[in-house]
Write an enzyme that holds these catalytic residues in place. Sequence first.
Site, short mmCIF file in Angstrom:
data_model
loop_
_atom_site.label_atom_id
_atom_site.label_comp_id
_atom_site.label_asym_id
_atom_site.label_seq_id
_atom_site.Cartn_x
_atom_site.Cartn_y
_atom_site.Cartn_z
CE1 TYR A 210 44.32 40.39 45.87
CE2 TYR A 210 42.55 41.36 44.58
CZ TYR A 210 43.21 41.20 45.79
OH TYR A 210 42.74 41.84 46.92
CE LYS A 214 42.36 38.95 48.69
NZ LYS A 214 42.53 38.90 50.17
#
EC number: 1.1.1.330
Length: 334
Positions: A210, A214
């Site tokens: 994750y 990002k």
Amino acid sequence: MILDTILSHVPKVVLTGLAGIGAFIVAGKVISYIRLLLSLFVLSGKNLRTYGKKGTWAVVTGASDGLGKEYAIQLAQKGFNIVLISRTESKLQTLASEIQTKYAGSNIQTKILAMDFAANRDEDYAKLKALVDGLDVGILVNNVGQSHSIPVPFIQTPKEEMRDIITINCIGTLRVTQIVAPGMVQRKRGLILTMGSFGGWLPTPLLATYSGSKAFLQQWSTSLGGELEGTGVDVELVLSYLVTTAMSKIRRTSLFIPNPRTFVKTTLAKVGRSGGAQKIAYTSTPFWGHALMQWWLENTLGVGGSFVVNQNKVMHQSIRARALKKAERDAKKA
């Protein structure tokens, strides 16, 4: 005494130079902090009418819950028609009805498209293109995203979860933008807001996939902002820490954890203002609690140093341990 002795042997010109350097550094920090406060509490953002008159369309991905739902509602309140995109059609229909009922006097229109971004189907994106090609889209909110179900070491991350995070967060965002942005460039006006995360700004052990997704969006969005500079299309990545959403699994608000309504209201009011993101072009950290945290970290401990990374690791190890214990208790009850 010892310090005085040492200083007495240092040439005056050296002491003067060091004092000048120190004053320059301190002045820079003071100016930076004043800029931060002005951006957060005094200066307003760009008027959203810049991106189109009343009745212009806004496209919101991940629109059925959390931040996406709130973006849709608040943009409708400001007079934008809304294209709602998310996975669950029933939720989209409910939200579309809510918006049209709530703003019936403003003649707000809605369109919905149910699509599973994890599937990455060409036919879904073809439907999206057919839907928006005839619309005057002034704002795109790239909100769709997925994180890990719980913090997990990278080598233990389920392959399906890893694939979905990359496909949804990265591929989905890029494909939607590539469909919507050309019309904005042609009309010479538009705003592309992409939801970033402190997880992409701070290296985050146990959320490695994750965090990486990002961080990718940060570099992509900033690069896109440079490409579209001067076209009339503004690009902004919105950085946030925690917000009370289903993804964060946090329910209680605090000084540093707003609810979606507060966060979105602040974001839309501060478009074009960097907030805490002073060192990254085409980026904003609009919520004051998050911005102060970012400024403090960047100007004291630093972002990518071992101390900060290890503290982040300890925090997520604790979250993982609690989540595993809860799962164990739930399994015993079943």
